[in-house]
Design an enzyme around this catalytic site. Sequence first.
Site, short mmCIF file in Angstrom:
data_model
loop_
_atom_site.label_atom_id
_atom_site.label_comp_id
_atom_site.label_asym_id
_atom_site.label_seq_id
_atom_site.Cartn_x
_atom_site.Cartn_y
_atom_site.Cartn_z
CD GLU A 11 -2.82 -1.41 2.31
OE1 GLU A 11 -3.97 -1.86 2.17
OE2 GLU A 11 -2.31 -1.20 3.42
N GLY A 76 -12.61 -4.80 2.08
CA GLY A 76 -13.69 -5.65 1.60
C GLY A 76 -14.92 -4.78 1.37
CG MET A 171 -8.69 -5.82 9.31
SD MET A 171 -7.66 -7.29 9.05
CE MET A 171 -7.19 -7.68 10.73
CD GLU A 172 -5.47 -1.95 8.59
OE1 GLU A 172 -6.23 -1.62 7.65
OE2 GLU A 172 -4.99 -3.09 8.70
CG ASP A 195 -11.90 -8.76 0.13
OD1 ASP A 195 -10.75 -8.34 0.37
OD2 ASP A 195 -12.83 -8.60 0.92
N1 SAH Z 1 -0.57 -8.82 4.82
C1 SAH Z 1 -1.26 -10.05 5.20
C2 SAH Z 1 -2.51 -9.84 6.05
C3 SAH Z 1 -3.57 -8.99 5.41
S1 SAH Z 1 -4.95 -8.68 6.49
C4 SAH Z 1 -1.58 -10.80 3.94
O1 SAH Z 1 -1.72 -10.19 2.87
O2 SAH Z 1 -1.71 -12.01 4.03
C5 SAH Z 1 -6.01 -7.81 5.34
C6 SAH Z 1 -5.67 -6.37 5.07
O3 SAH Z 1 -6.48 -5.87 4.01
C7 SAH Z 1 -5.94 -5.43 6.25
O4 SAH Z 1 -4.99 -4.40 6.27
C8 SAH Z 1 -7.35 -4.89 5.98
O5 SAH Z 1 -7.46 -3.52 6.30
C9 SAH Z 1 -7.59 -5.10 4.48
N2 SAH Z 1 -8.77 -5.89 4.09
C10 SAH Z 1 -9.04 -6.20 2.80
N3 SAH Z 1 -10.16 -6.97 2.74
C11 SAH Z 1 -10.62 -7.12 4.00
C12 SAH Z 1 -11.72 -7.83 4.56
N4 SAH Z 1 -12.56 -8.54 3.79
N5 SAH Z 1 -11.90 -7.80 5.90
C13 SAH Z 1 -11.03 -7.11 6.67
N6 SAH Z 1 -9.96 -6.43 6.20
C14 SAH Z 1 -9.74 -6.43 4.87
#
Ligand code: SAH
Length: 239
Positions: A11, A76, A171-172, A195
């Site tokens: 990001e 999401g 999540m932030e 998503d």
């Molecule tokens: N960097 C790790 C963990 C990602 S957690 C990885 O890619 O495996 C997901 C991140 O994307 C968080 O920063 C959140 O803010 C965002 N995000 C995207 N889709 C989300 C969803 N469906 N629910 C919650 N957070 C989501």
Amino acid sequence: MLGIIGAMNEEVELLIAELRERRSNTQAGVTLHSGVLDGHRVIITEGGIGKVNAAMTTAALIAAGATRIIFTGVAGGVHPELAVGDLVISTDCVQHDVDVTVLGYDLGVIPGEALSWSADEELRAVALAAAREQGGLRVIEGRVASGDQFVAAAERVAWLWQTFGAACTEMEGAAVAQVCARHGVPFVVIRSVSDTADTGAKVDYREFMPQMARRAKLVVRAMLRRLEREQVEPAPNGA
Ligand code: SAH
């Protein structure tokens, strides 16, 4: 000075790479990259995942001199019209995982705090114009619902929509918003939909996240071009 936060490397990496006069400084577990981007003196940081990391990083940005904060990243989609690739500009942010209802508070309310924290009108307007400039994308303004959960269930999406009228979930954002509100610092959250937070979210997120993270970044660059340039002065000590 503008502060820019993303949760993940994808990001913010391209923004950091394009900083002129870049200086990086790590303090109390937070690395801040300061420099000049598109004529603005900025501080950029990869804040980490989740509300605690976001709050800690926001406080560090403000302590280092950020007077306006932009969050850029993926989310999401919750609004029924949103699909992967669309953009959400925050009107306000709530914490959907806060529940003190047994003591008589509404869902999402932290005792002593407001239910939601409003984004800055001017930053919203500039973000909206910058997002529309991308062309061919659906852009909506709406509420960002944050929680320490990766949401991947249609029932939870329906609940977020009905309970909070959320446009997207991540999540932030609300943690950034809460800290900014406490300091009187204007903020806006820009989220590109990676998503739709349902059962397909895991697969979609993995496939689309890097591309969507870049899309949100393009909105930030377009915002910088639109925001009135502050005088680019030498970096304050320690930033
Ligand atoms: N960097 C790790 C963990 C990602 S957690 C990885 O890619 O495996 C997901 C991140 O994307 C968080 O920063 C959140 O803010 C965002 N995000 C995207 N889709 C989300 C969803 N469906 N629910 C919650 N957070 C989501």
